[in-house]
Design a protein around this motif. Structure first.
Motif, PDB file in Angstrom:
ATOM      1  N   PHE A 127      17.797  -2.171  11.440  1.00 14.57           N
ATOM      2  CA  PHE A 127      18.328  -3.298  12.213  1.00 14.57           C
ATOM      3  C   PHE A 127      19.712  -2.982  12.767  1.00 14.57           C
ATOM      4  O   PHE A 127      19.990  -3.214  13.948  1.00 14.57           O
ATOM      5  CB  PHE A 127      18.385  -4.551  11.339  1.00 14.57           C
ATOM      6  CG  PHE A 127      18.931  -5.755  12.053  1.00 14.57           C
ATOM      7  CD1 PHE A 127      18.123  -6.533  12.858  1.00 14.57           C
ATOM      8  CD2 PHE A 127      20.272  -6.110  11.919  1.00 14.57           C
ATOM      9  CE1 PHE A 127      18.629  -7.639  13.533  1.00 14.57           C
ATOM     10  CE2 PHE A 127      20.795  -7.211  12.585  1.00 14.57           C
ATOM     11  CZ  PHE A 127      19.962  -7.978  13.393  1.00 14.57           C
ATOM     12  N   VAL A 128      20.588  -2.460  11.923  1.00 12.25           N
ATOM     13  CA  VAL A 128      21.958  -2.188  12.370  1.00 12.25           C
ATOM     14  C   VAL A 128      21.979  -1.132  13.458  1.00 12.25           C
ATOM     15  O   VAL A 128      22.601  -1.312  14.512  1.00 12.25           O
ATOM     16  CB  VAL A 128      22.845  -1.768  11.173  1.00 12.25           C
ATOM     17  CG1 VAL A 128      24.180  -1.212  11.660  1.00 12.25           C
ATOM     18  CG2 VAL A 128      23.077  -2.955  10.242  1.00 12.25           C
ATOM     19  N   PHE A 133      23.474  -1.122  17.727  1.00  7.08           N
ATOM     20  CA  PHE A 133      24.055   0.062  18.355  1.00  7.08           C
ATOM     21  C   PHE A 133      23.086   0.802  19.266  1.00  7.08           C
ATOM     22  O   PHE A 133      23.374   1.916  19.718  1.00  7.08           O
ATOM     23  CB  PHE A 133      24.614   1.000  17.283  1.00  7.08           C
ATOM     24  CG  PHE A 133      25.810   0.426  16.576  1.00  7.08           C
ATOM     25  CD1 PHE A 133      27.076   0.506  17.133  1.00  7.08           C
ATOM     26  CD2 PHE A 133      25.661  -0.238  15.373  1.00  7.08           C
ATOM     27  CE1 PHE A 133      28.172  -0.046  16.489  1.00  7.08           C
ATOM     28  CE2 PHE A 133      26.752  -0.794  14.717  1.00  7.08           C
ATOM     29  CZ  PHE A 133      28.016  -0.700  15.290  1.00  7.08           C
ATOM     30  N   ALA A 134      21.919   0.211  19.530  1.00  6.16           N
ATOM     31  CA  ALA A 134      20.972   0.725  20.523  1.00  6.16           C
ATOM     32  C   ALA A 134      20.517   2.157  20.263  1.00  6.16           C
ATOM     33  O   ALA A 134      20.217   2.904  21.188  1.00  6.16           O
ATOM     34  CB  ALA A 134      21.572   0.632  21.936  1.00  6.16           C
ATOM     35  N   ARG A 152       9.555   0.363  14.491  1.00  3.92           N
ATOM     36  CA  ARG A 152       9.601  -0.824  15.339  1.00  3.92           C
ATOM     37  C   ARG A 152       9.181  -2.068  14.549  1.00  3.92           C
ATOM     38  O   ARG A 152       9.776  -3.140  14.677  1.00  3.92           O
ATOM     39  CB  ARG A 152       8.685  -0.639  16.558  1.00  3.92           C
ATOM     40  CG  ARG A 152       8.709  -1.798  17.535  1.00  3.92           C
ATOM     41  CD  ARG A 152       7.749  -1.550  18.684  1.00  3.92           C
ATOM     42  NE  ARG A 152       8.196  -0.458  19.530  1.00  3.92           N
ATOM     43  CZ  ARG A 152       9.031  -0.606  20.547  1.00  3.92           C
ATOM     44  NH1 ARG A 152       9.524  -1.800  20.829  1.00  3.92           N
ATOM     45  NH2 ARG A 152       9.395   0.429  21.277  1.00  3.92           N
ATOM     46  N   GLN A 153       8.158  -1.926  13.714  1.00  3.39           N
ATOM     47  CA  GLN A 153       7.709  -3.053  12.902  1.00  3.39           C
ATOM     48  C   GLN A 153       8.763  -3.442  11.869  1.00  3.39           C
ATOM     49  O   GLN A 153       8.974  -4.625  11.589  1.00  3.39           O
ATOM     50  CB  GLN A 153       6.388  -2.708  12.209  1.00  3.39           C
ATOM     51  CG  GLN A 153       5.200  -2.609  13.157  1.00  3.39           C
ATOM     52  CD  GLN A 153       4.975  -3.895  13.930  1.00  3.39           C
ATOM     53  OE1 GLN A 153       4.948  -4.980  13.346  1.00  3.39           O
ATOM     54  NE2 GLN A 153       4.827  -3.783  15.246  1.00  3.39           N
ATOM     55  N   ILE A 154       9.432  -2.453  11.302  1.00  4.51           N
ATOM     56  CA  ILE A 154      10.512  -2.740  10.353  1.00  4.51           C
ATOM     57  C   ILE A 154      11.621  -3.518  11.057  1.00  4.51           C
ATOM     58  O   ILE A 154      12.168  -4.489  10.519  1.00  4.51           O
ATOM     59  CB  ILE A 154      11.061  -1.435   9.752  1.00  4.51           C
ATOM     60  CG1 ILE A 154      10.008  -0.775   8.853  1.00  4.51           C
ATOM     61  CG2 ILE A 154      12.341  -1.701   8.958  1.00  4.51           C
ATOM     62  CD1 ILE A 154      10.392   0.611   8.382  1.00  4.51           C
ATOM     63  N   ALA A 155      11.954  -3.105  12.271  1.00  3.50           N
ATOM     64  CA  ALA A 155      13.002  -3.794  13.029  1.00  3.50           C
ATOM     65  C   ALA A 155      12.607  -5.231  13.314  1.00  3.50           C
ATOM     66  O   ALA A 155      13.428  -6.149  13.195  1.00  3.50           O
ATOM     67  CB  ALA A 155      13.271  -3.048  14.336  1.00  3.50           C
ATOM     68  N   ARG A 159      14.595  -8.414  11.960  1.00  2.11           N
ATOM     69  CA  ARG A 159      15.146  -9.336  12.951  1.00  2.11           C
ATOM     70  C   ARG A 159      14.768 -10.779  12.624  1.00  2.11           C
ATOM     71  O   ARG A 159      15.596 -11.698  12.690  1.00  2.11           O
ATOM     72  CB  ARG A 159      14.618  -8.946  14.330  1.00  2.11           C
ATOM     73  CG  ARG A 159      15.331  -9.574  15.503  1.00  2.11           C
ATOM     74  CD  ARG A 159      14.749  -9.038  16.801  1.00  2.11           C
ATOM     75  NE  ARG A 159      14.933  -7.599  16.916  1.00  2.11           N
ATOM     76  CZ  ARG A 159      13.926  -6.741  17.100  1.00  2.11           C
ATOM     77  NH1 ARG A 159      12.680  -7.153  17.166  1.00  2.11           N
ATOM     78  NH2 ARG A 159      14.180  -5.455  17.210  1.00  2.11           N
ATOM     79  N   ARG A 160      13.522 -10.982  12.240  1.00  4.66           N
ATOM     80  CA  ARG A 160      13.082 -12.341  11.895  1.00  4.66           C
ATOM     81  C   ARG A 160      13.810 -12.850  10.654  1.00  4.66           C
ATOM     82  O   ARG A 160      14.182 -14.029  10.582  1.00  4.66           O
ATOM     83  CB  ARG A 160      11.566 -12.354  11.657  1.00  4.66           C
ATOM     84  CG  ARG A 160      10.744 -12.199  12.927  1.00  4.66           C
ATOM     85  CD  ARG A 160       9.253 -12.411  12.638  1.00  4.66           C
ATOM     86  NE  ARG A 160       8.471 -12.406  13.851  1.00  4.66           N
ATOM     87  CZ  ARG A 160       7.835 -11.354  14.347  1.00  4.66           C
ATOM     88  NH1 ARG A 160       7.906 -10.201  13.702  1.00  4.66           N
ATOM     89  NH2 ARG A 160       7.157 -11.430  15.460  1.00  4.66           N
ATOM     90  N   ARG A 161      14.024 -11.972   9.690  1.00  6.78           N
ATOM     91  CA  ARG A 161      14.711 -12.391   8.464  1.00  6.78           C
ATOM     92  C   ARG A 161      16.170 -12.729   8.747  1.00  6.78           C
ATOM     93  O   ARG A 161      16.719 -13.684   8.185  1.00  6.78           O
ATOM     94  CB  ARG A 161      14.608 -11.299   7.401  1.00  6.78           C
ATOM     95  CG  ARG A 161      13.191 -11.097   6.875  1.00  6.78           C
ATOM     96  CD  ARG A 161      13.136 -10.043   5.801  1.00  6.78           C
ATOM     97  NE  ARG A 161      13.920 -10.421   4.628  1.00  6.78           N
ATOM     98  CZ  ARG A 161      14.082  -9.640   3.570  1.00  6.78           C
ATOM     99  NH1 ARG A 161      13.520  -8.440   3.542  1.00  6.78           N
ATOM    100  NH2 ARG A 161      14.792 -10.040   2.542  1.00  6.78           N
TER     101      ARG A 161
END
Length: 293
Positions: A127-128, A133-134, A152-155, A159-161
């Protein structure tokens, strides 16, 4: 100037950025400074001739250092949060420059750091680095030993959390959506200066191979270059949320041809263009009418 002195000078130019990454990962100024120093030591031991993108190498390396530290924590209660805001801006006497100013404006408050602490180490790392930081999913995947699709699924999950944990300014979906909608409108109307204003100076546009075949470059960096690419375009773009992130669907003849996702802080720092039909089919998106594909 000796090579060692030049390397040290280049590292110091990126220190504020690295400190910001480390603070968001670890939540402590002291730990962040230690992680940055560890990154410097790794750089001095690396074969620097083989590093084509030093800023990217430093970002992923400090992230890897922080990920190792997060995984080594056994009792989270023993890791106190610093009071106040992280010291990500230039200190007294340091000259201001665009990179440091960008880091300062992206400063993360204590509330978001507390929310980030609820994430598992890998979720926080992904996430970070990606949403703040793209850093591309491909680069992150090589660090966590997962496929880009899995990252991508982890992100998306992280993000939802984060969004469920508290609506803070830096991750407010409403604010992000407003920036994306303004960008799409400026793109359609050919307002180049407005596009540049909405983009971070260091914005990165990444395109998958199918999108490259449609005329995009694999990677475009800088506000002016990305604005020039989008200027006068986005005629068929429809705002949407893509895997819980602000985005847009380029719909032609009733079919989604391209999916755009945006990484937004105060401004847009990253854009990804996905045109591979199989990849598009794996994405979860919601349009304005809330009709899930």
């Amino acid at each position: 100037m000796r090579d060692a002195d030049l390397l040290a000078q280049r590292f110091e130019e990126h220190r504020p950025h690295l400190r910001a990454v480390a603070h968001r990962m670890l939540g402590s100024d002291a730990e962040a400074e230690d992680a940055v120093q560890d990154t410097w030591l790794r750089l001095t031991r690396a074969e620097t001739d083989g590093i084509d993108n030093l800023p990217g190498w430093l970002t992923t390396t400090v992230g890897r250092v922080c990920l190792d530290r997060l995984r080594s924590r056994t009792v989270r209660a023993e890791q106190p949060w610093d009071d106040g805001e992280p010291a990500t801006g230039p200190t007294d006497g340091e000259p201001a420059d665009p990179e440091r100013e960008a880091v300062r404006t992206e400063s993360v408050g204590r509330a978001l750091l507390v929310v980030l602490d609820t994430l598992a180490p890998t979720e926080r790392f992904v996430f970070v680095l990606h949403d703040m930081f793209a850093v591309s999913f491909d680069e992150i995947a090589s660090v966590v030993d997962r496929s880009p699709a899995a990252v991508r699924q982890i992100a998306s999950r992280a993000r939802r959390r984060v969004q469920a944990g508290g609506q803070v300014r830096e991750t407010d979906p409403t604010r992000q959506r407003q920036v994306v909608e303004a960008f799409l409108a400026a793109s359609r109307e050919g307002r180049f200066d407005d596009l540049v204003t909405l983009l971070d100076p260091h914005v990165v546009l990444r395109a998958d191979p199918v999108a490259v075949g449609m005329g995009s470059a694999p990677q475009t960096r800088g506000a002016a270059a990305v604005a020039a690419f989008f200027n006068g375009r986005a005629q068929a773009a429809v705002p949407a949320y893509v895997d819980a992130a602000p985005g847009a669907l380029v719909v032609v003849g009733g079919r989604t041809r391209i999916v755009l996702t945006f990484i937004v802080t105060d401004r847009i720092i990253g854009i990804e263009a996905v045109a591979d039909p199989e990849h598009i089919a794996s994405l979860d998106f919601v349009t304005d009418d809330l009709a899930r594909r």
